[in-house]
Design an enzyme around this catalytic site. Structure first.
Site, PDB file in Angstrom:
ATOM      1  N   GLU A  18      10.881 -58.495  66.471  1.00  0.00           N
ATOM      2  CA  GLU A  18      12.304 -58.156  66.467  1.00  0.00           C
ATOM      3  C   GLU A  18      12.652 -57.310  65.244  1.00  0.00           C
ATOM      4  OE1 GLU A  18      14.168 -61.961  66.710  1.00  0.00           O
ATOM      5  OE2 GLU A  18      13.893 -62.118  68.886  1.00  0.00           O
ATOM      6  N   ASP A  51      16.862 -58.228  67.354  1.00  0.00           N
ATOM      7  CA  ASP A  51      17.120 -59.190  68.428  1.00  0.00           C
ATOM      8  C   ASP A  51      18.167 -58.637  69.391  1.00  0.00           C
ATOM      9  OD1 ASP A  51      17.092 -61.851  69.725  1.00  0.00           O
ATOM     10  OD2 ASP A  51      19.087 -62.026  68.868  1.00  0.00           O
TER      11      ASP A  51
END
Length: 264
Positions: free
Chosen positions: A136, A68
């Site tokens: 992610e 992320d």
């Protein structure tokens, strides 16, 4: 399992061997991984966690956390270089749209990450966010395996083009028109009021909402419920404001062309 067996044997009869997992992964990444265990972990959902010798559960959640941050950094770098005249507010808005969960989910599915994901069937059917989380985690695995530059290249070469391709269809999922309108009116110290003009008592009849800025109606929206009507009305109001003054779009960091294209 039986269908896969029949499909693979049919390919062999036709002279086409099914691709091995590693070749599929290399095709996805654009390079050969050095530590395959990291990618196995990236595609392992918490519902399929393994346990190490200390009893610690192994799944992709920690890689998701790492990826992320890498994704946000790569997108920030891209926007900073691509738009040298945008201020901090414009950069933040566009980065937020690009790394939102709805965007990541759609991009991950277009990339075919669902083919690699190890997850219980009942969990897979329960949430679409698992695909964005997996993307992610994959970026986190690339970062640990090959370093930041390779991870950034993956984002710019594989993720960004898909986002740009899907941008128009994702517009309504990634932009909250009501919040943008509220931000603009507060900045200019104007009053904002959403008034329900029609609340049907029977199904099939739309809710109708008017948007009033300083008691002047600038937008009218419809929807199957109050929330949809509010959002549609805010969209129409923003569209009217941007048509009247191009500076509004610049202030809010939105693309007027996309606002037009997403009009219902």
């Amino acid at each position: 399992m039986i269908l896969r067996f029949l499909r693979d044997n049919l390919k062999r009869l036709l002279g086409r061997r099914p691709k091995e997992p590693l070749s599929l992964l290399v095709e996805l990444l654009g390079f050969e991984p050095q530590d395959r265990a990291l990618y196995d972990l990236a595609f392992r959902h918490s519902s399929m966690s393994r346990t190490d010798e200390t009893g610690f559960k192994l799944n992709n959640e920690r890689l998701e956390f790492l990826g992320d941050s890498v994704l946000a950094t790569a997108m920030s770098h891209y926007l900073y270089l691509e738009h040298p005249h945008w201020d901090e507010g414009e950069l933040s808005k566009h980065r937020g749209a690009m790394v939102k969960r709805a965007v990541n989910n759609a991009v991950a599915l277009r990339m075919g990450l669902d083919r690699f994901l190890q997850i219980r069937r009942d969990v897979r059917q329960g949430s679409s966010d698992i695909y964005g989380n997996t993307l992610e985690a994959l970026i986190g695995a690339i970062f640990l395996d090959r370093g930041y530059l390779r991870a950034e290249a993956f984002v710019l070469e594989r993720v960004l083009p898909l986002f740009l391709e899907l941008e128009r269809s994702l517009m309504d999922q990634t932009m909250n028109y009501k919040s943008l309108l509220l931000e603009w009116t507060q900045k200019h110290r104007l009053s904002l009021d959403f008034r329900m003009l029609q609340e049907p008592k029977r199904s099939g009849v739309p809710f109708v909402c008017g948007v009033f800025v300083d008691d002047k109606r600038i937008g009218l929206g419809r929807g199957l419920n109050k929330k949809e009507a509010h959002q549609d009305a805010a969209h129409k109001a923003l569209l009217a404001l941007c048509r009247a003054d191009e500076a509004v779009a610049r202030e809010l960091g939105i693309n007027p062309a996309l606002l037009e294209s997403s009009q219902s």
